[in-house]
Design a protein around this motif. Structure first.
Motif, PDB file in Angstrom:
ATOM      1  N   UNK A   1       0.827  -1.203   0.000  1.00  0.00           N
ATOM      2  CA  UNK A   1       0.000   0.000   0.000  1.00  0.00           C
ATOM      3  C   UNK A   1       0.865   1.258   0.000  1.00  0.00           C
ATOM      4  N   UNK A   2       1.935   1.231   0.808  1.00  0.00           N
ATOM      5  CA  UNK A   2       2.850   2.382   0.848  1.00  0.00           C
ATOM      6  C   UNK A   2       3.493   2.603  -0.518  1.00  0.00           C
ATOM      7  N   UNK A   3       3.924   1.514  -1.151  1.00  0.00           N
ATOM      8  CA  UNK A   3       4.578   1.647  -2.461  1.00  0.00           C
ATOM      9  C   UNK A   3       3.609   2.220  -3.495  1.00  0.00           C
TER      10      UNK A   3
ATOM     11  N   UNK B   1       3.250   4.928  10.612  1.00  0.00           N
ATOM     12  CA  UNK B   1       3.614   6.344  10.549  1.00  0.00           C
ATOM     13  C   UNK B   1       3.939   6.741   9.115  1.00  0.00           C
ATOM     14  N   UNK B   2       4.713   5.868   8.407  1.00  0.00           N
ATOM     15  CA  UNK B   2       5.071   6.170   7.025  1.00  0.00           C
ATOM     16  C   UNK B   2       3.818   6.280   6.156  1.00  0.00           C
ATOM     17  N   UNK B   3       2.894   5.395   6.377  1.00  0.00           N
ATOM     18  CA  UNK B   3       1.646   5.415   5.608  1.00  0.00           C
ATOM     19  C   UNK B   3       0.872   6.706   5.863  1.00  0.00           C
ATOM     20  N   UNK B   4       0.817   7.128   7.146  1.00  0.00           N
ATOM     21  CA  UNK B   4       0.121   8.368   7.486  1.00  0.00           C
ATOM     22  C   UNK B   4       0.782   9.582   6.830  1.00  0.00           C
ATOM     23  N   UNK B   5       2.127   9.591   6.836  1.00  0.00           N
ATOM     24  CA  UNK B   5       2.847  10.714   6.225  1.00  0.00           C
ATOM     25  C   UNK B   5       2.579  10.785   4.725  1.00  0.00           C
ATOM     26  N   UNK B   6       2.558   9.612   4.097  1.00  0.00           N
ATOM     27  CA  UNK B   6       2.299   9.574   2.650  1.00  0.00           C
ATOM     28  C   UNK B   6       0.903  10.097   2.346  1.00  0.00           C
ATOM     29  N   UNK B   7      -0.057   9.658   3.157  1.00  0.00           N
ATOM     30  CA  UNK B   7      -1.436  10.101   2.937  1.00  0.00           C
ATOM     31  C   UNK B   7      -1.562  11.609   3.132  1.00  0.00           C
ATOM     32  N   UNK B   8      -0.900  12.141   4.189  1.00  0.00           N
ATOM     33  CA  UNK B   8      -0.962  13.591   4.423  1.00  0.00           C
ATOM     34  C   UNK B   8      -0.302  14.363   3.265  1.00  0.00           C
TER      35      UNK B   8
END
Length: 550
Positions: free
Chosen positions: A320-322, A380-387
């Motif tokens: 999902x992050x990628x 946290x990485x996922x949240x940062x990407x979404x923001x």
């Protein structure tokens, strides 16, 4: 190597938490076992207290009532020779037949000579008459039944229930032997002792705490919980009557069967939790380490080729992050191309929107945070990407170049939240009046001002605080203020920079200030834009009057 280290670290961390959990559960079970044992001890003490109280009180009450019932009739008639021994025996057999504990009846004349006795051992006891004289001399209340404990010549403990007979004809007494009480209560779950206020024992299940030649009980030893000869005891005391007290006590040793059961349960749970922890830690660490390794390799390829898209099929959060990173990179690439075209077509005041609104340096740092946090905090990485994606989509949307201040603040707060992740000591405050929220503004026109505060403020202060305020005065003018406590400007430098802004002269690298000023003045030609200092605080003030006609 990094894959192996991450896998080992993750597994060790899971195991360490598992050990803490297993230890906590073991302690909790042990404590529960102790509490349960204490509950059982208290229950057994309470059960024993109830049984002893019922038996002793029932016995004393029955024989006391018998004395009161016949002291002015049958017993008085016998002492006056108006009744025979057969009448006395008949009455005695009747009362004894109805009682668990058998009593012995003694009738005395006025000289304390025995006129009737159901057991001749009292005639043969030389001390008994003297003891009776002490009782009758001290107690002359004919309405009362005297309760006294007497230790006979055979060293047996007896309870005497004594009352006067008739109008001075003599005395009547029932004697209850303490060993009958003891034999009747030999199946109690706890030990007991019935004693008077002088610590004379009437009945006791053990001689353990009796001292002296008179076998008095050592009541000073007893507390709710006490230690005696390295053993722990629990006890409870209460009153049976005005003269007699009851003491119940039990050794606090945990029941062996309960210990075996508790140890078995604890051992079984520890084994199950330990086995599960090893299996779970190995499975989680292996799966996550593989995903991290694949993502790390893809990120290295991305560094070498900016047009590379990450290909990851792990079916977890890393995939999902990628995908989100690919979307972000695609949007960034499209936005970059679009901004290049706008740069050629627009005026200098209308520079490419993304460059004026969004700092590539911030984007680079945010991507670095994402890349670093992927290995230890995927969430946290996922949240940062979404923001970050949310801000990018908003800034790149071409439907409207304007927005309300309320809408714009939503995305500015996303930016501030990301910044707070980068700088833990950073704080911000939004103080916008409700009346100002509907003000139309260029999208993200405040972002360069915020970036300047962060860029220069953190050079002088780690715990930087940023305040964005908006007010509406009585004249209908709107005041927007961006203030930080970084202390990056002194008064002389601020004055020079403010003068350059008023003259539309570019000063150094402060193109963000100039772009923000130009954009707001294109929408509001009469808007004033100033920079200044107040103590250690740097302030950018925007005053907006009537909007231009379009």
């Amino acid at each position: 190597m990094e894959h192996t280290q991450f896998q080992s670290k993750l597994r060790r961390e899971i195991l360490s938490y598992s050990v803490v959990l297993i230890g906590f559960i073991t302690i909790l079970l042990g404590f529960s076992l102790f509490i349960f044992n204490r509950f059982i001890v208290n229950f057994q003490i309470s059960e024993a207290e109830t049984t002893v109280t019922e038996l002793v009180n029932q016995t004393m009450t029955a024989y006391s009532e018998e004395l009161i019932r016949h002291r002015d009739t049958l017993y008085a008639d016998f002492l006056k020779a108006d009744a025979s021994e057969s009448n006395i025996y008949s009455n005695l057999y009747t009362i004894n037949a109805n009682q668990e504990i058998k009593g012995e009846l003694i009738l005395f004349d006025t000289d304390l000579e025995i006129a009737f006795v159901s057991n001749n051992r009292w005639v043969e006891d030389p001390s008994f008459k003297y003891y009776m004289s002490l009782i009758t001399t001290a107690e002359r209340n004919q309405e009362a039944v005297i309760q006294r404990i007497y230790r006979d010549r055979n060293k047996e403990h007896n309870l005497l229930l004594v009352t006067s007979v008739g109008n001075g004809e003599g005395y009547a007494a029932y004697v209850i032997n303490g060993k009958d009480i003891r034999s009747r209560l030999n199946q109690l779950p706890a030990q007991f002792a019935v004693y008077d206020k002088f610590d004379n024992v009437f009945a006791s299940s053990t001689d353990q705490f009796m001292t002296g030649t008179l076998n008095k009980i050592s009541t000073g030893l007893f507390h709710d919980k006490f230690t005696y000869q390295e053993d722990t005891y629990y006890s409870h005391s209460g009153e049976l009557s005005s003269e007699l007290s009851l003491l119940i006590f039990k050794k606090g040793t945990i029941n062996p069967a309960l210990i075996r059961f508790g140890v078995s349960i604890v051992a079984l749970l520890v084994f199950i939790f330990t086995a599960f922890s090893f299996w779970f830690s190995k499975r989680v660490s292996t799966n996550n380490a593989r995903s991290v390794e694949l993502l790390s390799n893809e990120m290295n390829l991305l560094k070498e080729n900016p047009h590379h898209l990450i290909s990851l099929e792990t079916h977890d959060e890393f995939e999902l992050i990628s995908n989100e990173i690919n979307k972000m990179l695609t949007e960034l690439s499209g936005a970059h191309d679009k901004n290049i075209r706008l740069l050629k077509e627009n005026l200098q005041a209308e520079k490419k929107m993304l460059e004026a609104q969004f700092n590539p340096h911030f984007l680079y740092n945010t991507l670095e945070i994402i890349r670093a946090s992927i290995s230890f905090d995927p969430q946290l990485a996922n949240q940062l990407i979404l923001r970050l994606t949310k801000i990018l989509r908003y800034s790149l949307e071409e439907k409207n170049t304007e927005a309300t201040l309320e809408t714009d603040l939503v995305y500015l707060e996303e930016y501030l939240t990301i910044s707070k992740t980068r700088f833990e000591a950073f704080n911000y405050h939004l103080k916008i009046e409700e009346k100002v929220m509907n003000l139309p503004v260029p999208k993200l026109f405040l972002l360069p001002l915020i970036e300047n505060s962060l860029k220069y403020g953190f050079q002088y202060k780690q715990d930087l605080t940023l305040t964005i305020a908006g007010t509406l005065d009585e004249e209908g003018q709107i005041m927007l203020t961006i203030m930080d406590n970084g202390g990056a400007l002194d008064e002389k430098r601020a004055d020079a920079l403010d003068m350059a802004l008023q003259e539309d002269t570019q000063v150094g690298s402060h193109h963000g200030l100039m772009n923000s000023k130009r954009r707001i003045q294109l929408m509001y030609p009469g808007a004033e834009f100033h920079i200044g200092v107040k103590g250690d605080k740097t302030l950018v003030t925007i005053r907006i009057g009537a909007r231009k006609n379009v």
